[in-house]
Design a protein around this motif. Structure first.
Motif, mmCIF file in Angstrom:
data_model
loop_
_atom_site.group_PDB
_atom_site.id
_atom_site.type_symbol
_atom_site.label_atom_id
_atom_site.label_comp_id
_atom_site.label_asym_id
_atom_site.label_seq_id
_atom_site.Cartn_x
_atom_site.Cartn_y
_atom_site.Cartn_z
ATOM 1 N N LEU A 233 33.865 31.794 5.959
ATOM 2 C CA LEU A 233 32.996 30.910 5.195
ATOM 3 C C LEU A 233 31.608 31.507 5.036
ATOM 4 O O LEU A 233 31.085 32.155 5.946
ATOM 5 C CB LEU A 233 32.908 29.549 5.890
ATOM 6 C CG LEU A 233 34.288 28.911 6.177
ATOM 7 C CD1 LEU A 233 34.158 27.773 7.162
ATOM 8 C CD2 LEU A 233 34.919 28.443 4.888
ATOM 9 N N ALA A 234 31.008 31.250 3.875
ATOM 10 C CA ALA A 234 29.690 31.819 3.587
ATOM 11 C C ALA A 234 28.558 30.955 4.105
ATOM 12 O O ALA A 234 27.433 31.416 4.242
ATOM 13 C CB ALA A 234 29.533 32.026 2.079
ATOM 14 N N ASP A 235 28.817 29.674 4.398
ATOM 15 C CA ASP A 235 27.764 28.805 4.940
ATOM 16 C C ASP A 235 28.294 28.074 6.156
ATOM 17 O O ASP A 235 29.407 28.312 6.611
ATOM 18 C CB ASP A 235 27.249 27.841 3.858
ATOM 19 C CG ASP A 235 28.382 26.999 3.284
ATOM 20 O OD1 ASP A 235 29.425 26.879 3.964
ATOM 21 O OD2 ASP A 235 28.231 26.475 2.166
ATOM 22 N N HIS A 259 31.770 31.409 11.742
ATOM 23 C CA HIS A 259 32.029 31.075 10.341
ATOM 24 C C HIS A 259 33.465 31.408 9.935
ATOM 25 O O HIS A 259 33.740 31.683 8.774
ATOM 26 C CB HIS A 259 31.053 31.844 9.437
ATOM 27 C CG HIS A 259 29.654 31.317 9.499
ATOM 28 N ND1 HIS A 259 28.932 30.991 8.375
ATOM 29 C CD2 HIS A 259 28.855 31.031 10.545
ATOM 30 C CE1 HIS A 259 27.730 30.547 8.742
ATOM 31 N NE2 HIS A 259 27.677 30.577 10.054
ATOM 32 N N VAL A 280 37.658 24.781 -2.020
ATOM 33 C CA VAL A 280 36.641 25.119 -3.022
ATOM 34 C C VAL A 280 36.156 23.887 -3.770
ATOM 35 O O VAL A 280 34.959 23.696 -3.987
ATOM 36 C CB VAL A 280 37.206 26.176 -4.009
ATOM 37 C CG1 VAL A 280 36.222 26.414 -5.155
ATOM 38 C CG2 VAL A 280 37.494 27.482 -3.276
ATOM 39 N N SER A 281 37.083 23.004 -4.164
ATOM 40 C CA SER A 281 36.698 21.807 -4.910
ATOM 41 C C SER A 281 35.878 20.836 -4.059
ATOM 42 O O SER A 281 35.166 19.984 -4.599
ATOM 43 C CB SER A 281 37.943 21.098 -5.454
ATOM 44 O OG SER A 281 38.774 20.655 -4.390
ATOM 45 N N GLY A 283 33.459 21.797 -2.283
ATOM 46 C CA GLY A 283 32.123 22.379 -2.172
ATOM 47 C C GLY A 283 31.945 23.320 -0.996
ATOM 48 O O GLY A 283 30.817 23.712 -0.671
ATOM 49 N N ILE A 284 33.037 23.694 -0.341
ATOM 50 C CA ILE A 284 32.954 24.622 0.790
ATOM 51 C C ILE A 284 32.916 26.054 0.243
ATOM 52 O O ILE A 284 33.772 26.453 -0.555
ATOM 53 C CB ILE A 284 34.155 24.442 1.737
ATOM 54 C CG1 ILE A 284 34.091 23.034 2.373
ATOM 55 C CG2 ILE A 284 34.174 25.520 2.814
ATOM 56 C CD1 ILE A 284 35.311 22.693 3.212
ATOM 57 N N ALA A 285 31.926 26.816 0.638
ATOM 58 C CA ALA A 285 31.750 28.191 0.147
ATOM 59 C C ALA A 285 32.675 29.127 0.920
ATOM 60 O O ALA A 285 32.361 29.545 2.041
ATOM 61 C CB ALA A 285 30.297 28.626 0.294
ATOM 62 N N VAL A 286 33.816 29.434 0.319
ATOM 63 C CA VAL A 286 34.810 30.305 0.950
ATOM 64 C C VAL A 286 34.503 31.757 0.593
ATOM 65 O O VAL A 286 34.495 32.132 -0.574
ATOM 66 C CB VAL A 286 36.228 29.941 0.474
ATOM 67 C CG1 VAL A 286 37.252 30.892 1.100
ATOM 68 C CG2 VAL A 286 36.554 28.495 0.827
ATOM 69 N N GLN A 287 34.239 32.557 1.626
ATOM 70 C CA GLN A 287 33.946 33.972 1.406
ATOM 71 C C GLN A 287 35.230 34.788 1.278
ATOM 72 O O GLN A 287 35.327 35.694 0.456
ATOM 73 C CB GLN A 287 33.084 34.505 2.543
ATOM 74 C CG GLN A 287 32.477 35.867 2.286
ATOM 75 C CD GLN A 287 31.436 36.219 3.335
ATOM 76 O OE1 GLN A 287 31.569 35.869 4.507
ATOM 77 N NE2 GLN A 287 30.387 36.904 2.912
ATOM 78 N N SER A 288 36.213 34.470 2.085
ATOM 79 C CA SER A 288 37.530 35.115 1.962
ATOM 80 C C SER A 288 38.597 34.167 2.492
ATOM 81 O O SER A 288 38.332 33.337 3.375
ATOM 82 C CB SER A 288 37.569 36.438 2.729
ATOM 83 O OG SER A 288 37.518 36.226 4.127
#
Length: 309
Positions: A233-235, A259, A280-281, A283-288
């Motif tokens: 996760l990015a955040d 993370h 994603v929908s 609002g979770i910032a998924v990095q990979s």
């Protein structure tokens, strides 16, 4: 291109290889792995026509290992785990010796030797004495001599044994290039992490018995009842993401740290896409977001028992 059919080798009461069968398709790199004493070298020597079986058969490029060994020798390049050289022999003389053995005409030998030296990046060593080469250069030279007759099948027994990290990387690059040239390669090695990088399939042998054979992914699916998803996760949404995964019916167990969230997954590929879409929908910032495969070392440890004959 390579078939082993119910191969068994006994020495008195001791069974070195027990009813071994597998096949390697054209253009594959097959990693043959197992602990010391498992029967790898016995099988390789059989395929190289250096050892007669107690029972069973082998076929290489359509030729019988037992009934037509001379035809097999013309279509294979065999690299043993250790080889010797004559004192006072130069690199080009070493290759010329094997070219003569393979009945390559004198008029063609110089050109062929030059091409093989260039392929193996040994041209600058052409006039050096073989017994003065480094371990890595000797391994390259041994691979070079397996190629002078341009065989479609290569059988390599521990080709990276004793090499430093740079020489191992160079050897791996050479094997990848040989595969691109259309060679079928059987390679035994103890360096499992490197085999995983370029082998198209593997066979795991222990105490003379084949425990598993196929692509690494296929063997993983056979030995692990579930898949593992790893989400980075990015955040700072680790807890939210973990909670959403726990609520999904295709998820068994969830662990989170920093993370990163990992989850045991029992669904299909479509379920993975659905889970990613939900994250994603929301609002979770998924990095990979990816399936976490077993390493070849983990596969090996799960299949073998550590018993040596």
């Amino acid at each position: 291109m390579i078939e082993v059919i119910h191969f068994t080798k006994r020495y008195g009461e001791f069974v070195a290889v027990d009813d071994l069968s597998f096949a390697i398709g054209k253009g594959e790199i097959f990693g043959f792995i197992g602990p010391n004493g498992a029967g790898k070298s016995t099988t390789i020597r059989f395929l190289a026509t250096l050892l007669r079986p107690t029972s069973g058969e082998g076929r290489i490029a359509g030729h019988s290992v037992t009934a037509d060994p001379m035809a097999v020798r013309r279509v294979i390049g065999f690299m043993p785990d250790d080889f010797g050289v004559y004192d006072g022999m130069k690199v080009w003389e070493f290759l010329d010796f094997f070219a003569v053995a393979y009945e390559i005409p004198r008029s063609a030998r110089k050109k062929i030797i030059g091409e093989v030296l260039e392929l193996l990046d040994l041209s600058h060593k052409r006039d050096d004495y073989v017994n003065g080469l480094s371990k890595g250069m000797k391994q390259r030279l041994c691979l070079a001599k397996t190629l002078v007759h341009d065989p479609p099948v290569l059988i390599l027994d521990e080709p990276a044994s004793g090499l430093d990290p740079r020489a191992r990387l160079e050897m791996k690059a050479l094997l990848n290039e040989l595969r691109r040239m259309g060679k079928t390669i059987l390679i035994s090695s103890h360096i499992l992490s490197e085999l995983a990088d370029f082998c198209t399939s593997i066979g795991i042998i222990e105490r003379g018995k084949l425990l598993a054979a196929g692509s690494i992914q296929t063997i993983q699916q056979q030995i692990r009842s579930h898949r593992v998803i790893k989400v980075e996760l990015a955040d700072d949404a680790t807890d939210r993401a973990a909670g959403m995964l726990r609520d999904d019916p295709s998820i068994r167990m969830v662990e989170s740290f920093d993370h990163t969230v990992t989850a045991e997954f029992e669904g299909q590929d479509a379920d993975m896409a659905r889970i990613l879409g939900r994250l994603v929908s929301s609002g979770i910032a998924v990095q990979s977001f990816a399936e976490e495969p077993l390493s070849l070392e983990e596969v090996f440890m799960m299949i073998t028992k550590g018993i040596v004959s």
